[in-house]
Design an enzyme around this catalytic site. Sequence first.
Site, PDB file in Angstrom:
ATOM      1  N   GLN A 266      18.767  65.967 -21.753  1.00 59.47           N
ATOM      2  CA  GLN A 266      18.585  65.120 -20.700  1.00 59.47           C
ATOM      3  C   GLN A 266      17.791  64.984 -21.283  1.00 59.47           C
ATOM      4  O   GLN A 266      17.332  63.173 -21.121  1.00 59.47           O
ATOM      5  CB  GLN A 266      18.314  65.606 -19.819  1.00 59.47           C
ATOM      6  CG  GLN A 266      19.439  65.859 -18.659  1.00 59.47           C
ATOM      7  CD  GLN A 266      20.723  65.380 -18.996  1.00 59.47           C
ATOM      8  OE1 GLN A 266      21.473  64.990 -19.171  1.00 59.47           O
ATOM      9  NE2 GLN A 266      20.695  64.452 -17.787  1.00 59.47           N
ATOM     10  N   HIS A 269      17.264  61.042 -23.423  1.00 61.70           N
ATOM     11  CA  HIS A 269      17.786  59.697 -22.644  1.00 61.70           C
ATOM     12  C   HIS A 269      16.478  59.325 -22.111  1.00 61.70           C
ATOM     13  O   HIS A 269      17.025  57.697 -22.495  1.00 61.70           O
ATOM     14  CB  HIS A 269      18.372  59.979 -20.828  1.00 61.70           C
ATOM     15  CG  HIS A 269      19.528  60.268 -20.880  1.00 61.70           C
ATOM     16  ND1 HIS A 269      21.152  59.869 -21.118  1.00 61.70           N
ATOM     17  CD2 HIS A 269      20.396  61.227 -20.225  1.00 61.70           C
ATOM     18  CE1 HIS A 269      21.737  59.965 -20.605  1.00 61.70           C
ATOM     19  NE2 HIS A 269      21.643  61.608 -20.341  1.00 61.70           N
ATOM     20  N   GLU A 335      19.056  66.038  -9.506  1.00 63.40           N
ATOM     21  CA  GLU A 335      20.508  65.513 -10.220  1.00 63.40           C
ATOM     22  C   GLU A 335      21.451  66.391 -10.581  1.00 63.40           C
ATOM     23  O   GLU A 335      22.272  66.211 -10.518  1.00 63.40           O
ATOM     24  CB  GLU A 335      19.572  64.277 -11.046  1.00 63.40           C
ATOM     25  CG  GLU A 335      21.289  63.356 -11.974  1.00 63.40           C
ATOM     26  CD  GLU A 335      20.887  62.683 -12.667  1.00 63.40           C
ATOM     27  OE1 GLU A 335      21.613  61.780 -13.136  1.00 63.40           O
ATOM     28  OE2 GLU A 335      19.566  62.616 -13.743  1.00 63.40           O
ATOM     29  N   HIS A 336      21.075  66.915 -11.864  1.00 65.96           N
ATOM     30  CA  HIS A 336      21.601  68.281 -12.405  1.00 65.96           C
ATOM     31  C   HIS A 336      20.863  69.858 -12.520  1.00 65.96           C
ATOM     32  O   HIS A 336      20.094  69.586 -13.289  1.00 65.96           O
ATOM     33  CB  HIS A 336      22.491  68.234 -14.519  1.00 65.96           C
ATOM     34  CG  HIS A 336      22.480  66.337 -14.458  1.00 65.96           C
ATOM     35  ND1 HIS A 336      22.013  65.426 -14.711  1.00 65.96           N
ATOM     36  CD2 HIS A 336      23.814  65.847 -13.713  1.00 65.96           C
ATOM     37  CE1 HIS A 336      21.885  64.314 -15.316  1.00 65.96           C
ATOM     38  NE2 HIS A 336      23.534  65.093 -14.815  1.00 65.96           N
ATOM     39  N   ASP A 369      28.848  65.028 -18.165  1.00 63.91           N
ATOM     40  CA  ASP A 369      28.365  63.453 -18.201  1.00 63.91           C
ATOM     41  C   ASP A 369      29.938  62.939 -18.965  1.00 63.91           C
ATOM     42  O   ASP A 369      30.129  61.524 -18.693  1.00 63.91           O
ATOM     43  CB  ASP A 369      27.611  63.787 -19.614  1.00 63.91           C
ATOM     44  CG  ASP A 369      25.926  63.751 -19.179  1.00 63.91           C
ATOM     45  OD1 ASP A 369      26.155  63.613 -18.065  1.00 63.91           O
ATOM     46  OD2 ASP A 369      25.105  64.213 -19.725  1.00 63.91           O
ATOM     47  N   HIS A 428      25.727  46.041  31.170  1.00 61.09           N
ATOM     48  CA  HIS A 428      27.290  46.658  30.125  1.00 61.09           C
ATOM     49  C   HIS A 428      27.651  46.999  31.404  1.00 61.09           C
ATOM     50  O   HIS A 428      29.120  47.443  30.820  1.00 61.09           O
ATOM     51  CB  HIS A 428      25.965  47.456  29.530  1.00 61.09           C
ATOM     52  CG  HIS A 428      25.891  46.991  28.515  1.00 61.09           C
ATOM     53  ND1 HIS A 428      24.801  46.520  27.908  1.00 61.09           N
ATOM     54  CD2 HIS A 428      25.636  47.138  27.269  1.00 61.09           C
ATOM     55  CE1 HIS A 428      24.385  46.175  26.689  1.00 61.09           C
ATOM     56  NE2 HIS A 428      24.902  46.916  26.034  1.00 61.09           N
TER      57      HIS A 428
END
Length: 438
Positions: A266, A269, A335-336, A369, A428
Site C-alpha cells: 500500500q 501507491h 480502507e483495507h 485490488d 397539507h
Amino acid sequence: MLTRIDLRDRVPSPAELRATLPRAELDVDAVLHQVRPLVDAVRDRGVPAVLELTERFDRVRPETVRVPRERLAAALRELEPAVRAALEESIARARAVHAEQRRADVTTQVVPGGTVTERWVPVARVGLYAPGGRAVYPSSVIMNVVPAQLAGVESLVVCSPPQAEFGGLPHPTILAAAELLGVTEVWAAGGAQAVALLAYGGVDTDGTELDAVDMVTGPGNVYLTAAKRLLRGVIGIDAEAGPTEIAVLADATADPVHVAADLISQAEHDTLAASVLVTDSVELADAVDRELVRQVAATKHSERIDIALRGKQSGCVLVSTVDEGLRVVDAYAAEHLEIQTADARGVAARVRNAGAVFVGPHAPVSLGDYCAGSNHVLPTGGCARHSSGLSVQTFLRGIHVVDYTEDALRAVADKVVALANAEDLPAHGQAVTARFPT
C-alpha cells in the site's frame, strides 16, 4: 522502522483513538481556491479550456477529447497476452460478485388499497474516472465499469488523463480495458478539468457532442477530489477519496514476511499512503520492522515507500490483546483491513468498520485490488464508519411509488390532517380533505 504507539496500559474511547491513531491528511479545502477557476473555465468555455489546461498540466494537447473508436480496438489487439488474460479474469470475477448485488423492486401493501413500491432505477449516464498520473490503473476501469453495467446504466464514459508518450491518448492499457468491457466512449482528460467537463459537457474539436453525465465515480488526487466537492449537486459523486490506507491486525501467529510485504504494497501507491500495524506481540512488531528494512531496500519504488512508511500517517500500534486490537481497528475504520490472527475468521466476523476485510494469510489486499472479485474503490479517511465501497447500489436510486385508492386515503385522512395541523401546515391537510367535500 514504523513509529510506535503503545496503548497496552490504557483503553482509550473511540473518539480518543481516532485522535491518536496515525492518519493520512487530505486538505481539500486548501486547494479549492486553485481548482475553482479551472472548473469555472470549463463551465464557461468547454473543450478549449480543457485542452489548454491539459497542455498546461499534462504537457500534451490531444487532437480530440473523445478517443477515436478504432484506437480502443487497436489497444486491445496490441495488449500483452498475459495482461489481457489477467484483465479478463479480473472482469469475470468482478461480474460474478457484483451480479449478486442488484436489488429487486419490492411492493408493500400497507393497507387494503394502499401500496408503496420501492423501484430501483439506474442513473442514466455516468462518468468513470481512471487515474493516470504516477501509476496507471486499468483495474480501476474494471472496478467502476462492472457495477455500473450490472446496475443497468445505459450510457458510460471512461475518462483518463492523456499521456504525452502515447500521442495524447490515455494509456493503452486503459483503452484496452475499456474495449474488453464494451465501453465505446473514452475521453482523454484528467484531473479537475475532466470532472468539470463530465459535469457540464461540451463540443469536441471535431464537432462531436460530449454529453454531460449525472454522476462521476472513481479515485484521483486532491485536485480531482476538490473538483468533485465543488461540483457535487451538479453531479452526483461516489466519495471524496483520500490517500490509500491499510491496517493489519496481527498476533504472534502472523508471518512477519507477509505483514511487511502487505504494508509495503500500500505504501507503494503514494508518499501519503498509510500503513498501520496493530498487534499484541512486540516480537512480531520487531520482526516486521526488520522485514520492512530488508524488503523496502529490494523494492522498485523504495524511496516512495520509505517516505510513506516513515510518515506520520503510518505506524505500529501495540495493544494488550487481540480484542483491544479489534477496538483499535474499528475506531480507525481502514480502507483495507487485514486480519492475520490465530482465529482470523472469527475476528473478521466481529469487525464493524472497514472498507473491505481480508481474512488470514492468503488474502492480501493486492488480491482485492485485482482478482478477488470484490471492489477496490473503498472509503478512506475513516469514512468506513458510515460509508460503503463502490457497488451496484452506487449506481441505483430507490424511488418510492405510492398508490392509494379513494377508500384507503379516506381511512387515514384524519391522521394526515392531525399531523399537518401539529406541524402548523394546514394546507397539507386541506390537500387531503379537498378530495372529500362534505
